[in-house]
Design a protein around this motif. Structure first.
Motif, PDB file in Angstrom:
ATOM      1  N   PRO A   4       0.804  -1.232   0.000  1.00  0.00           N
ATOM      2  CA  PRO A   4       0.000   0.000   0.000  1.00  0.00           C
ATOM      3  C   PRO A   4       0.834   1.277   0.000  1.00  0.00           C
ATOM      4  CG  PRO A   4      -0.897  -1.585   1.553  1.00  0.00           C
ATOM      5  CD  PRO A   4       0.423  -2.127   1.110  1.00  0.00           C
ATOM      6  N   THR A   5       1.819   1.355   0.901  1.00  0.00           N
ATOM      7  CA  THR A   5       2.599   2.594   0.975  1.00  0.00           C
ATOM      8  C   THR A   5       3.538   2.739  -0.226  1.00  0.00           C
ATOM      9  OG1 THR A   5       4.156   1.427   2.425  1.00  0.00           O
ATOM     10  CG2 THR A   5       2.522   2.837   3.482  1.00  0.00           C
ATOM     11  N   THR A   6       4.113   1.633  -0.684  1.00  0.00           N
ATOM     12  CA  THR A   6       5.026   1.713  -1.828  1.00  0.00           C
ATOM     13  C   THR A   6       4.303   2.204  -3.078  1.00  0.00           C
ATOM     14  OG1 THR A   6       6.414  -0.076  -0.960  1.00  0.00           O
ATOM     15  CG2 THR A   6       6.590   0.408  -3.319  1.00  0.00           C
ATOM     16  N   LEU A   7       3.163   1.606  -3.395  1.00  0.00           N
ATOM     17  CA  LEU A   7       2.440   2.006  -4.598  1.00  0.00           C
ATOM     18  C   LEU A   7       1.815   3.388  -4.451  1.00  0.00           C
ATOM     19  CD1 LEU A   7       0.754  -1.329  -5.738  1.00  0.00           C
ATOM     20  CD2 LEU A   7       2.901  -0.298  -6.494  1.00  0.00           C
ATOM     21  N   THR A   8       1.423   3.760  -3.227  1.00  0.00           N
ATOM     22  CA  THR A   8       0.879   5.108  -3.018  1.00  0.00           C
ATOM     23  C   THR A   8       1.929   6.169  -3.298  1.00  0.00           C
ATOM     24  OG1 THR A   8      -0.672   4.301  -1.346  1.00  0.00           O
ATOM     25  CG2 THR A   8      -0.195   6.643  -1.338  1.00  0.00           C
ATOM     26  N   VAL A   9       3.160   5.905  -2.886  1.00  0.00           N
ATOM     27  CA  VAL A   9       4.247   6.845  -3.167  1.00  0.00           C
ATOM     28  C   VAL A   9       4.537   6.901  -4.662  1.00  0.00           C
ATOM     29  CG1 VAL A   9       6.716   7.272  -2.874  1.00  0.00           C
ATOM     30  CG2 VAL A   9       5.331   6.651  -0.906  1.00  0.00           C
ATOM     31  N   LEU A  10       4.635   5.732  -5.296  1.00  0.00           N
ATOM     32  CA  LEU A  10       5.002   5.696  -6.711  1.00  0.00           C
ATOM     33  C   LEU A  10       3.888   6.205  -7.617  1.00  0.00           C
ATOM     34  CD1 LEU A  10       6.832   2.234  -6.873  1.00  0.00           C
ATOM     35  CD2 LEU A  10       7.866   4.503  -6.746  1.00  0.00           C
ATOM     36  N   TRP A  11       2.642   5.916  -7.280  1.00  0.00           N
ATOM     37  CA  TRP A  11       1.517   6.334  -8.130  1.00  0.00           C
ATOM     38  C   TRP A  11       1.102   7.793  -7.889  1.00  0.00           C
ATOM     39  CZ3 TRP A  11      -2.099   1.506  -7.244  1.00  0.00           C
ATOM     40  CH2 TRP A  11      -1.681   0.456  -8.082  1.00  0.00           C
ATOM     41  N   PHE A  12       0.987   8.158  -6.616  1.00  0.00           N
ATOM     42  CA  PHE A  12       0.368   9.458  -6.285  1.00  0.00           C
ATOM     43  C   PHE A  12       1.311  10.420  -5.572  1.00  0.00           C
ATOM     44  CE2 PHE A  12      -2.922   6.063  -5.816  1.00  0.00           C
ATOM     45  CZ  PHE A  12      -3.617   6.325  -6.986  1.00  0.00           C
TER      46      PHE A  12
END
Length: 320
Positions: free
Chosen positions: A85-93
């Protein structure tokens, strides 16, 4: 003067928010970097999910070896969901803010599943030792009740070992403002170094947890394979030796895929302060993302029963 000092003291003890990062120096292309990360997370969840379904739906796989493999797959799902969750949230948004309590929860589960994976790999080495050294008593030794007790002991061990960590961090004073972490998830070593207080107790306890779990597990796994090799070398037929060793190849690869990154992360956190930040970040990602991706591949390639069962599950899904 006194009111201002009181305000400073309150601020120091107030749980802060943290700022997490993606790939240092590559922020401009986080959108592109998210593609391989999304693919790896999808592969990890899909591959380990297929193993769980394959073992559940195939009666011939209801054996100790595959029960332990199911534990490993379930642990890899948990490890993946801890950081995704945190990894993709940083990379996406580019959303980089995480609350103090949320960080502690993520940190607990991240380390919890790491310790569980180490323990499961140890249990799997014990399984291979019994299967090779005393095959006639294999089913009698590793009964379903014994496997359940082993699974419960693994969970209890990880919980008891890691339960104090969040509370040891909560007792520390953190400086006012948002604090920048070194990863897109919360490591204990990373969080405690951001405290404005003496962290000697945290360092000692963190080292104790590592040595008493993964350290002991790695030594016992080496001992298991030393005994396995001694048993295999006593076999008269070279064909029997090869067949016995082939049953261990998948597990040996899984052990290497997990423990080499674990050792690398520990060494870099303690002795690699001079290294560029991107090195710390990439090694941490290898430790947390790569084993859940590779384990299903290793077992599907090296184990014909697992491969055939996974293919049957995929065929059944297509027909549905």
């Amino acid at each position: 003067m006194l009111p201002s000092q009181s305000f400073i003291n309150i601020s120091l003890f107030r749980p802060p928010d943290f700022l997490i990062i993606g790939i240092p120096g590559l922020e401009a292309i986080h959108g592109w970097i998210s593609i391989p990360f999304s693919s790896m997370y999808t592969a990890a969840l899909t591959g380990n999910g297929l193993i769980l379904l394959a073992v559940r739906r195939t009666p011939s796989l209801h054996q100790p070896m595959y029960y332990f493999l199911s534990m490993l797959a379930l642990t890899d799902v948990g490890l993946t969901l801890s950081t995704m969750p945190t990894t993709l949230t940083v990379l996406w948004f580019d959303h980089r803010l995480i609350g103090f309590n949320a960080c502690l929860v993520q940190m607990f589960f991240l380390h919890f599943f790491s310790v569980v994976e180490s323990s499961v790999l140890l249990a799997m080495s014990f399984d291979r030792f019994v299967a090779i050294s005393n095959p006639l008593r294999y089913a009698a030794v590793l009964t379903n009740s014994v496997i359940i007790r082993i699974g419960l002991a693994i969970v209890a061990r990880a919980t008891v070992s890691l339960f104090p960590l969040p509370f040891l961090l909560k007792r520390l004073s953190f400086c006012p403002g948002k604090i920048l972490l070194s990863h897109s998830f919360c490591f204990h070593a990373d969080v405690m170094k951001r405290a404005c207080a003496d962290i000697t107790v945290n360092i000692i306890y963190g080292l104790y947890v590592v040595l008493s779990t993964m350290g002991i597990d790695s030594l016992l796994i080496v001992l298991s394979y030393t005994l396995i090799l001694h048993t295999v070398m006593a076999l008269a037929s070279p064909r029997e030796r090869t067949r016995a060793l082939n049953t261990c190849v998948s597990h040996i690869l899984a052990v290497l895929v997990f423990f080499i990154p674990v050792i690398s992360v520990s060494m870099i956190h303690r002795f690699g302060r001079h290294l560029p930040p991107i090195v710390h970040t990439l090694v941490a990602y290898v430790y947390l993302v790569v084993p859940p991706v590779l384990n299903p591949i290793i077992y599907s390639v090296k184990s014909k029963p697992i491969r055939e069962a996974m293919l049957r599950v995929l065929r059944d899904k297509r027909q549905d």
